[in-house]
Design a protein around this motif. Structure first.
Motif, PDB file in Angstrom:
ATOM      1  N   UNK A  47     -23.420  49.925  67.256  1.00  0.00           N
ATOM      2  CA  UNK A  47     -22.170  49.983  67.739  1.00  0.00           C
ATOM      3  C   UNK A  47     -21.943  50.559  68.377  1.00  0.00           C
ATOM      4  N   UNK A  48     -20.960  51.223  67.858  1.00  0.00           N
ATOM      5  CA  UNK A  48     -20.006  52.396  68.585  1.00  0.00           C
ATOM      6  C   UNK A  48     -20.995  52.523  70.334  1.00  0.00           C
ATOM      7  N   UNK A  49     -22.180  53.130  70.528  1.00  0.00           N
ATOM      8  CA  UNK A  49     -22.717  53.872  70.883  1.00  0.00           C
ATOM      9  C   UNK A  49     -23.220  52.878  72.133  1.00  0.00           C
ATOM     10  N   UNK A  50     -23.271  51.616  72.041  1.00  0.00           N
ATOM     11  CA  UNK A  50     -23.700  50.283  73.171  1.00  0.00           C
ATOM     12  C   UNK A  50     -22.520  50.075  73.525  1.00  0.00           C
ATOM     13  N   UNK A  51     -21.081  50.129  73.384  1.00  0.00           N
ATOM     14  CA  UNK A  51     -19.568  49.922  73.485  1.00  0.00           C
ATOM     15  C   UNK A  51     -19.841  51.184  74.317  1.00  0.00           C
ATOM     16  N   UNK A  86     -12.411  56.737  73.737  1.00  0.00           N
ATOM     17  CA  UNK A  86     -12.496  56.350  72.556  1.00  0.00           C
ATOM     18  C   UNK A  86     -11.894  55.725  71.851  1.00  0.00           C
ATOM     19  N   UNK A  87     -10.523  55.637  71.748  1.00  0.00           N
ATOM     20  CA  UNK A  87      -9.341  54.700  70.869  1.00  0.00           C
ATOM     21  C   UNK A  87      -9.558  53.051  71.992  1.00  0.00           C
ATOM     22  N   UNK A  88      -9.969  53.078  72.919  1.00  0.00           N
ATOM     23  CA  UNK A  88     -10.003  52.004  73.843  1.00  0.00           C
ATOM     24  C   UNK A  88     -11.186  50.998  73.065  1.00  0.00           C
ATOM     25  N   UNK A  89     -12.192  51.871  72.988  1.00  0.00           N
ATOM     26  CA  UNK A  89     -13.355  51.310  72.862  1.00  0.00           C
ATOM     27  C   UNK A  89     -13.337  50.512  71.375  1.00  0.00           C
ATOM     28  N   UNK A  90     -12.041  50.686  70.474  1.00  0.00           N
ATOM     29  CA  UNK A  90     -12.430  50.341  69.275  1.00  0.00           C
ATOM     30  C   UNK A  90     -11.817  49.478  69.055  1.00  0.00           C
ATOM     31  N   UNK A  91     -11.498  49.214  70.763  1.00  0.00           N
ATOM     32  CA  UNK A  91     -10.102  47.410  70.273  1.00  0.00           C
ATOM     33  C   UNK A  91     -10.989  46.589  70.900  1.00  0.00           C
ATOM     34  N   UNK A 134     -14.400  46.163  69.576  1.00  0.00           N
ATOM     35  CA  UNK A 134     -15.465  45.838  68.623  1.00  0.00           C
ATOM     36  C   UNK A 134     -15.490  45.867  67.185  1.00  0.00           C
ATOM     37  N   UNK A 135     -16.549  45.145  66.500  1.00  0.00           N
ATOM     38  CA  UNK A 135     -15.521  45.366  65.604  1.00  0.00           C
ATOM     39  C   UNK A 135     -16.354  46.406  64.331  1.00  0.00           C
ATOM     40  N   UNK A 136     -16.178  47.265  64.145  1.00  0.00           N
ATOM     41  CA  UNK A 136     -15.417  48.514  63.989  1.00  0.00           C
ATOM     42  C   UNK A 136     -14.220  49.736  63.233  1.00  0.00           C
ATOM     43  N   UNK A 137     -14.561  49.682  61.383  1.00  0.00           N
ATOM     44  CA  UNK A 137     -12.714  50.141  61.523  1.00  0.00           C
ATOM     45  C   UNK A 137     -13.337  51.704  62.608  1.00  0.00           C
ATOM     46  N   UNK A 138     -12.430  52.069  62.371  1.00  0.00           N
ATOM     47  CA  UNK A 138     -11.652  53.197  63.529  1.00  0.00           C
ATOM     48  C   UNK A 138     -11.791  54.308  62.519  1.00  0.00           C
ATOM     49  N   UNK A 139     -12.300  55.010  63.648  1.00  0.00           N
ATOM     50  CA  UNK A 139     -12.594  56.679  62.332  1.00  0.00           C
ATOM     51  C   UNK A 139     -12.228  57.572  63.928  1.00  0.00           C
ATOM     52  N   UNK A 140     -12.380  58.976  64.210  1.00  0.00           N
ATOM     53  CA  UNK A 140     -12.494  60.133  65.010  1.00  0.00           C
ATOM     54  C   UNK A 140     -13.459  60.153  65.288  1.00  0.00           C
ATOM     55  N   UNK A 141     -13.538  60.790  66.399  1.00  0.00           N
ATOM     56  CA  UNK A 141     -14.657  61.595  67.053  1.00  0.00           C
ATOM     57  C   UNK A 141     -15.699  62.581  66.273  1.00  0.00           C
ATOM     58  N   UNK A 142     -14.750  63.229  65.375  1.00  0.00           N
ATOM     59  CA  UNK A 142     -15.410  64.262  64.180  1.00  0.00           C
ATOM     60  C   UNK A 142     -16.666  63.701  63.364  1.00  0.00           C
ATOM     61  N   UNK A 143     -15.973  62.426  63.542  1.00  0.00           N
ATOM     62  CA  UNK A 143     -16.721  61.383  62.080  1.00  0.00           C
ATOM     63  C   UNK A 143     -18.700  60.756  62.816  1.00  0.00           C
TER      64      UNK A 143
END
Length: 358
Positions: free
Chosen positions: A191-195, A297-302, A304-313
């Motif tokens: 989902x993150x990659x597609x966003x 990165x932070x803008x993407x999480x606004x 999508x329905x995924x709990x936000x964690x940082x890029x290190x994850x």
């Protein structure tokens, strides 16, 4: 001045003045200095050596006066009068020869905090601990206190202080940070990659690369085309971008090889080759990971329905998914630049393998 033989008195220069350092066995293993109140000159060094010889002879013949009245010497203070901030400044100068830019920046920050502390706080290690907790996040206070303890340990070894006043100060417990393993699921990763593909396409390949290599974000940002061997299908991780600046080294100070599979080959073949670094900012500069995290990165999480964690994850996700697939811990450790012990300690308990039906 030459170093004294073990068991003898040494003559030292301390801030331009001569002092004697007595052997520890004479005082039950404790450090002991005596000031001669004489400037360090060739003539005064002879006087100091004569005083030292007299004391050594008296000790040998069991007539040494531990009250020192006989020698009319003034006992130095248990700790030389040097403030904690001045001590840390000396530590800073000592470390600048070996530390990287980012690490030195952290030490300078600690020194600035010591300069900001009231004088009564600096004289009490427990108050220093409390001040750090009051003026920083808990994790930052923990890091700062560790640096101060390390400074005092160094100063003790260098005979600048008589003991480490922070040795018995209670540690500050850290709390969960962005670098603590909290991996995304495969579905969340996709989902993150597609966003990014839809809303922030410039970093689409960069994010995929992080997810599919498990490299540290700084290593991905610092990767150069010259360190990709398309013939042998290998990536050489040997440098990084830290705070927007290029660093000819990795976090572990070791280069490592990473195999290029078809998934990675597709990413690299589709990445524009307009700079010597593979990935770059929208302004074609080195990627500043703080800016990337905050603005993209932070803008993407606004959205999508995924709990936000940082890029290190992305790294945590790659490691966990490899373990889920049954890849040996030693192999995963070699790919990502960790020790097998570290992988076992932090990731083995996060695998999502289902319970078998027995």
């Amino acid at each position: 001045m030459a170093r004294a033989k073990k068991g003898t008195i040494s003559v030292e220069n301390f801030r331009g003045m001569l002092r004697l350092r007595l052997p520890r066995p004479w005082f039950n293993g404790k450090k002991k200095w005596f000031s001669l109140n004489l400037p360090d000159t060739p003539d005064n060094q002879k006087i100091a050596r004569a005083k030292a010889n007299l004391m050594e002879n008296d000790f040998i013949y069991e007539r040494f006066d531990f009250t020192l009245e006989k020698y009319k010497l003034t006992t130095a203070e248990p700790e030389p009068e040097i403030s904690l901030s001045d001590l840390f400044f000396n530590y800073l100068k000592f470390k600048e020869k070996t530390l990287a830019r980012s690490s030195m920046k952290n030490l300078i920050s600690v020194h600035n905090k010591l300069l900001a502390m009231p004088e009564n706080v600096l004289k009490n290690p427990n108050l220093v601990r409390s001040w750090l907790l009051e003026h920083n996040t808990q994790n930052q206070a923990k890091k700062d206190l560790c640096q101060i303890k390390a400074c005092c340990s160094w100063a003790f070894d260098e005979d600048l202080i008589n003991n480490n006043p922070f040795e018995k100060v209670k540690k500050i417990k850290g709390i969960s940070t962005d670098e603590d393993p909290d991996p995304f699921t495969i579905q969340e990763r996709n989902i993150i990659i597609q966003a990014f593909n839809e809303f922030c396409p410039h970093y689409y390949n960069f994010v995929r690369f992080l997810f599919f290599t498990g490299c540290r974000p700084s290593e991905g940002a610092g990767l150069k085309w010259e360190n990709i061997d398309f013939l042998s299908k290998q990536i050489i991780f040997v440098e990084a971008i830290v705070e927007g600046h290029h660093k000819d080294d990795t976090k572990t100070h070791k280069k490592r090889l990473f195999p290029i599979n078809q998934q990675l080959m597709e990413i690299l073949e589709n990445q524009p080759k307009i700079k010597n670094t593979v990935f770059f900012s929208e302004k074609e500069q080195n990627i500043n990971l703080n800016n990337f995290t905050r603005r993209s990165w932070s803008r993407i999480f606004k959205d999508i329905q995924v709990r936000k964690r940082g890029p290190y994850h992305c790294r945590h996700t790659f490691i966990t998914l490899c373990l889920d697939q049954g890849i040996p811990i030693q192999q995963v450790a070699k790919w990502v630049g960790n020790s097998p012990q570290m992988i076992l300690k932090h990731y083995a308990g996060l695998t999502r393998s289902s319970v078998p039906e027995l």
